[in-house]
Design a protein around this motif. Structure first.
Motif, PDB file in Angstrom:
ATOM      1  N   MET A 199       0.848  -1.198   0.000  1.00 48.39           N
ATOM      2  CA  MET A 199       0.000   0.000   0.000  1.00 48.39           C
ATOM      3  C   MET A 199       0.881   1.246   0.000  1.00 48.39           C
ATOM      4  O   MET A 199       1.884   1.304   0.698  1.00 48.39           O
ATOM      5  N   VAL A 200       0.468   2.207  -0.814  1.00 52.50           N
ATOM      6  CA  VAL A 200       1.091   3.542  -0.746  1.00 52.50           C
ATOM      7  C   VAL A 200       0.087   4.456  -0.068  1.00 52.50           C
ATOM      8  O   VAL A 200      -1.091   4.473  -0.454  1.00 52.50           O
ATOM      9  N   VAL A 201       0.509   5.205   0.945  1.00 48.00           N
ATOM     10  CA  VAL A 201      -0.374   6.200   1.552  1.00 48.00           C
ATOM     11  C   VAL A 201       0.256   7.573   1.371  1.00 48.00           C
ATOM     12  O   VAL A 201       1.481   7.698   1.319  1.00 48.00           O
ATOM     13  N   THR A 202      -0.601   8.587   1.265  1.00 44.55           N
ATOM     14  CA  THR A 202      -0.083   9.932   1.020  1.00 44.55           C
ATOM     15  C   THR A 202      -1.127  10.995   1.323  1.00 44.55           C
ATOM     16  O   THR A 202      -2.335  10.721   1.309  1.00 44.55           O
ATOM     17  N   SER A 203      -0.642  12.186   1.597  1.00 37.02           N
ATOM     18  CA  SER A 203      -1.537  13.338   1.766  1.00 37.02           C
ATOM     19  C   SER A 203      -1.537  14.182   0.504  1.00 37.02           C
ATOM     20  O   SER A 203      -2.158  15.241   0.465  1.00 37.02           O
ATOM     21  N   ARG A 204      -0.804  13.752  -0.500  1.00 39.24           N
ATOM     22  CA  ARG A 204      -0.682  14.528  -1.741  1.00 39.24           C
ATOM     23  C   ARG A 204      -1.570  13.932  -2.824  1.00 39.24           C
ATOM     24  O   ARG A 204      -1.377  12.802  -3.262  1.00 39.24           O
ATOM     25  N   ARG A 205      -2.503  14.748  -3.322  1.00 40.63           N
ATOM     26  CA  ARG A 205      -3.427  14.286  -4.360  1.00 40.63           C
ATOM     27  C   ARG A 205      -2.674  13.863  -5.629  1.00 40.63           C
ATOM     28  O   ARG A 205      -2.996  12.836  -6.234  1.00 40.63           O
ATOM     29  N   ASP A 206      -1.628  14.624  -5.987  1.00 37.43           N
ATOM     30  CA  ASP A 206      -0.905  14.299  -7.229  1.00 37.43           C
ATOM     31  C   ASP A 206      -0.235  12.929  -7.134  1.00 37.43           C
ATOM     32  O   ASP A 206      -0.255  12.151  -8.084  1.00 37.43           O
ATOM     33  N   VAL A 207       0.343  12.621  -5.971  1.00 31.52           N
ATOM     34  CA  VAL A 207       0.998  11.312  -5.795  1.00 31.52           C
ATOM     35  C   VAL A 207      -0.049  10.201  -5.860  1.00 31.52           C
ATOM     36  O   VAL A 207       0.131   9.182  -6.534  1.00 31.52           O
ATOM     37  N   ALA A 208      -1.177  10.420  -5.184  1.00 33.07           N
ATOM     38  CA  ALA A 208      -2.245   9.405  -5.180  1.00 33.07           C
ATOM     39  C   ALA A 208      -2.727   9.132  -6.605  1.00 33.07           C
ATOM     40  O   ALA A 208      -2.886   7.968  -7.010  1.00 33.07           O
ATOM     41  N   GLU A 209      -2.927  10.189  -7.375  1.00 28.79           N
ATOM     42  CA  GLU A 209      -3.448   9.997  -8.737  1.00 28.79           C
ATOM     43  C   GLU A 209      -2.439   9.278  -9.626  1.00 28.79           C
ATOM     44  O   GLU A 209      -2.803   8.422 -10.427  1.00 28.79           O
ATOM     45  N   ARG A 210      -1.164   9.617  -9.450  1.00 34.07           N
ATOM     46  CA  ARG A 210      -0.155   8.948 -10.284  1.00 34.07           C
ATOM     47  C   ARG A 210      -0.007   7.476  -9.899  1.00 34.07           C
ATOM     48  O   ARG A 210       0.113   6.624 -10.769  1.00 34.07           O
ATOM     49  N   VAL A 211      -0.007   7.181  -8.590  1.00 34.73           N
ATOM     50  CA  VAL A 211       0.112   5.769  -8.189  1.00 34.73           C
ATOM     51  C   VAL A 211      -1.108   4.995  -8.692  1.00 34.73           C
ATOM     52  O   VAL A 211      -0.987   3.862  -9.176  1.00 34.73           O
ATOM     53  N   ARG A 212      -2.281   5.607  -8.643  1.00 33.33           N
ATOM     54  CA  ARG A 212      -3.508   4.949  -9.110  1.00 33.33           C
ATOM     55  C   ARG A 212      -3.390   4.556 -10.589  1.00 33.33           C
ATOM     56  O   ARG A 212      -3.803   3.466 -10.989  1.00 33.33           O
ATOM     57  N   ALA A 213      -2.782   5.446 -11.371  1.00 29.43           N
ATOM     58  CA  ALA A 213      -2.590   5.127 -12.795  1.00 29.43           C
ATOM     59  C   ALA A 213      -1.450   4.125 -12.979  1.00 29.43           C
ATOM     60  O   ALA A 213      -1.595   3.125 -13.695  1.00 29.43           O
ATOM     61  N   LEU A 214      -0.333   4.375 -12.285  1.00 32.40           N
ATOM     62  CA  LEU A 214       0.860   3.533 -12.484  1.00 32.40           C
ATOM     63  C   LEU A 214       0.610   2.063 -12.170  1.00 32.40           C
ATOM     64  O   LEU A 214       1.121   1.177 -12.848  1.00 32.40           O
ATOM     65  N   ARG A 215      -0.201   1.780 -11.136  1.00 31.72           N
ATOM     66  CA  ARG A 215      -0.414   0.389 -10.740  1.00 31.72           C
ATOM     67  C   ARG A 215      -1.262  -0.346 -11.760  1.00 31.72           C
ATOM     68  O   ARG A 215      -1.345  -1.572 -11.739  1.00 31.72           O
ATOM     69  N   ASP A 216      -1.915   0.393 -12.653  1.00 27.63           N
ATOM     70  CA  ASP A 216      -2.876  -0.194 -13.591  1.00 27.63           C
ATOM     71  C   ASP A 216      -2.506   0.183 -15.031  1.00 27.63           C
ATOM     72  O   ASP A 216      -3.287   0.812 -15.734  1.00 27.63           O
TER      73      ASP A 216
END
Ligand SMILES: *Cc1c(COP(=O)(O)O)cnc(C)c1O
Length: 400
Positions: A199-216
């Motif tokens: 799991m990646v956790v973060t308070s940064r929206r940009d990081v969350a959005e990139r991880v969401r795309a990168l994993r898929d």
């Protein structure tokens, strides 16, 4: 397979206690027959984020992938340098290498186990882009100065919390302090699945959005690929199991801490032990219970002969691994880390460990350093007597 009297970890004990809930969770997934990126993942991500008090949590395929994807999401790439402690599991370094960047090792602090901040400034170059503090063995490492240096030098901070589910630093959950935090759900971690997960956790929206795309596969929406991603997702079966287990994590961590306190009490004054047994960190979650000992390998063999399984974390440091010969480090470069490799021994540690088993372990450790003078045959009785006396002092509680 050897049947240990005291195994290093015992996952079956935990799963027996939760058998019905786990079976129900698995049945629901199979009946629904959605196995990737469904409700279980969504729910677990929300629960884990709430547990840690962080806005975003993104399930991925492993702890290694969590670190790798967090680094890529922050823009780390070939030509960059990323700083990490020399005494950690090799996955921390492999995640850096996977981005094309160069891992730069720093020796560790003997007590908080993290990067020795006194040495941090010396390894920062214009190519340095990030620091990965590791909360090793379940203990929060010191972050104050790391955050300060990172802010001053404009570096990202990615916490490796793969051994620190539920540990806290300054009242905040480990993993939620830096720009991103990474967890592993390898089965034997404090929170473990029935296979790999992370799991990646973060308070940064940009990081969350990139991880969401990168994993898929790097896709946003359907068939619109904005990055060269990979396939690294936490599947529904893992999410369902982890969701069932999460509510027990704090209780399990408390039990680990109680076993640690018991070990410390039973081993107090044992002259083969070098380091303090008591953790000076009240929110340590004891992923591992590591003691520093004389004649480590002989003690390990002695314990094995008595049916006690132990571990070494880590016997060959990253800088001396053949895979990292290209970094050009040599024996002697990281003195504290090399000392850990020689004298660290991890005693059995898991929530379901019993009082009796911690006694068996402690007795066997003491016996190694203070060999019995009388013939061996009298020993069981001496120990039984000692136990009876201790029991009566405790007021007759006979819990094992
Ligand atoms: C377990 C672990 C990892 C890697 O996690 P996996 O899920 O096994 O890939 C990374 N860092 C540390 C400190 C770990 O203990």
């Amino acid at each position: 397979m050897t049947r240990w009297r005291v195994p290093f970890v015992d996952l079956s004990a935990q799963h027996r206690a939760l058998a019905e809930d786990l079976q129900t969770a698995l049945r629901v997934v199979v009946e629904r027959s959605i196995f990737i990126q469904g409700d279980e993942l969504h729910e677990f991500e929300q629960q884990f984020a709430a547990y840690l008090n962080v806005p975003w949590a993104l399930g991925v395929g492993s702890g290694l992938d969590a670190l790798r994807l967090a680094l890529v999401a922050l823009g780390i790439r070939s030509g960059d340098e990323v700083i990490l402690p020399a005494n950690t599991f090799i996955a921390t370094a492999l995640a850096v290498s996977a981005t094309g960047a160069r891992p730069v090792l720093v020796d560790v602090d003997e007590v908080n186990l993290g990067i020795d901040v006194g040495r941090l400034l010396k390894v920062i170059t214009p190519r340095t882009k990030a620091i990965i503090p590791v909360h090793l063995y379940g203990r929060a490492c010191e972050l104050t100065q790391i955050l300060e240096v990172a802010a001053r030098k404009n570096l990202w901070v990615v916490e490796d919390a793969c051994q620190a589910h539920g540990a806290r630093w300054n009242g905040r959950s480990c993993g939620t302090v830096g720009d991103a935090g990474c967890f592993s759900f390898y089965p034997s971690k404090n929170l473990g699945g029935a296979g790999d997960g992370g799991m990646v956790v973060t308070s940064r929206r940009d990081v969350a959005e990139r991880v969401r795309a990168l994993r898929d596969y790097g896709q946003v929406g359907k068939a619109h690929h904005v990055m060269k991603g990979l396939n690294s997702r936490l599947d529904e079966i893992q999410a369902a199991i982890l969701r069932t287990k999460l509510p027990h994590l704090d209780d399990w961590n408390r039990r680990r801490a109680a076993h640690a306190a018991r070990y410390a009490e039973l081993l107090k004054g044992c002259d083969g032990l070098r380091a303090t047994l008591h953790s000076p960190f009240p929110e340590d979650v004891f992923h591992l219970y590591v003691v520093r000992v004389r004649e480590r390998d002989a003690l390990k063999d002695h314990l094995a002969r008595r049916g006690i399984e132990t571990g070494i974390h880590y016997p060959v440091p990253i800088h001396l691994q053949p895979a990292y010969a290209d970094l050009g480090y040599r024996q002697g470069d990281f003195e504290v880390t090399e000392r850990f490799a020689r004298d660290a021994l991890s005693l059995p540690m898991y929530p379901e460990l019993s009082r009796r088993r911690t006694e068996l372990v402690a007795d066997a450790v003491r016996e190694f350093y203070q060999p019995p003078r009388r013939p061996d045959r009298s020993q069981p009785r001496v120990r039984a007597n000692r136990r009876a006396i201790r029991r009566s002092l405790r007021g007759g509680s006979a819990s094992a």
